[in-house]
Scaffold this active site. Structure first.
Site, PDB file in Angstrom:
ATOM      1  N   ASP A 153       0.853  -1.195   0.000  1.00 51.42           N
ATOM      2  CA  ASP A 153       0.000   0.000   0.000  1.00 51.42           C
ATOM      3  C   ASP A 153       0.887   1.243   0.000  1.00 51.42           C
ATOM      4  O   ASP A 153       1.914   1.278   0.693  1.00 51.42           O
ATOM      5  CB  ASP A 153      -0.898   0.012   1.236  1.00 51.42           C
ATOM      6  N   ASP A 157      -7.378  -1.582  -4.401  1.00 49.51           N
ATOM      7  CA  ASP A 157      -8.463  -1.198  -3.496  1.00 49.51           C
ATOM      8  C   ASP A 157      -9.400  -0.199  -4.161  1.00 49.51           C
ATOM      9  O   ASP A 157     -10.628  -0.262  -3.977  1.00 49.51           O
ATOM     10  CB  ASP A 157      -7.885  -0.599  -2.214  1.00 49.51           C
TER      11      ASP A 157
END
Length: 248
Positions: free
Chosen positions: A126, A142
């Site tokens: 991330d 995401d």
């Protein structure tokens, strides 16, 4: 083009092909941005103070760090989800392009994170910091999943032939055709045949609508049927004559 595999009806066509190309493109974007950020460690603002790109964080759980110590469970469930979504993607008919496209977005995101877990030793990379909406660190996969779910909800609410509030002429026409077909089917239903000796509604109505002459004939017929055959004086079985008086 449609063909069956067992009980599954697989739908192919140019719309399916376009959605599949979009799926592959999204998957490439996700894995590519993760690789680039891991190698170059870029830092820049998307919306100053709200959304920016910085560093790489390895998330070994799912959203909000859940199930960090259950990596095997995450990978198993994600694999099952991806397979199920691929089947749904293939059986969604071409007349529902937005539904097919939304499923493609979700597949691209889920598959991107699943592949990343195997590449990164169990963690998902991330690097997008979001302090505007989610207040978490996420990645392109995401975002694709979120976009797919939003499109799916909008489609089911407004654009699909099953939508609650159809806005497109095609969706309204299909729903109207289904209602007309159901109404026609209901009108063509024939009532069950009455059992032997059972009085129907038509019989009751006919009795009610009988004329006085018909009623008199029924009374006379009843009297004839109940006349005592052993009595030659005109009395019935109860000893009554036609005037209703009892003869001794």
């Amino acid at each position: 083009m449609e063909f069956k595999i067992g009980k599954l009806k697989i739908t192919l066509g140019w719309k399916t092909l376009i959605c599949f190309i979009v799926l592959l493109a999204l998957l490439g974007i996700d894995l590519g941005t993760k690789a680039i950020q891991s190698h170059y460690e870029l830092v820049f603002n998307v919306i100053p103070g709200k959304i920016w790109v910085e560093d790489v964080y390895y998330n070994f759980g799912v959203s909000f760090g859940w199930l960090e110590d259950k990596l095997w469970l995450i990978e198993t469930l994600t694999t099952i989800l991806v397979v199920a979504l691929l089947i749904i993607f293939m059986i969604v008919p071409n007349r529902m392009p937005l539904l097919k496209l939304s499923v493609a977005f979700v597949i691209a995101g889920a598959l991107g994170n699943l592949i990343d877990r195997f590449i990164s030793g169990g963690g998902v990379r991330d690097f997008i910091h979001d302090e505007l909406i989610t207040h978490t660190v996420l990645n392109m996969a995401d975002l694709f999943i979120t976009a797919g779910v939003i499109m799916l909800i909008l489609d089911m609410l407004f654009f699909n032939e099953w939508s609650v509030l159809p806005l497109t002429p095609n969706a309204r026409a299909i729903q109207k055709a289904k209602k007309d077909a159901e109404a026609e089917k209901a009108m063509n239903l024939t009532p069950d045949e009455p059992e032997e000796g059972e009085r129907t509604k038509e019989d009751v109505l006919n009795d009610f609508l009988k004329s006085p002459d018909d009623v008199s004939q029924d009374v006379e017929s009843y009297s004839e049927e109940n006349r005592n055959p052993d009595c030659d004086d005109g009395t019935d079985r109860d000893g009554k004559d036609e005037s209703g008086e009892v003869r001794l």
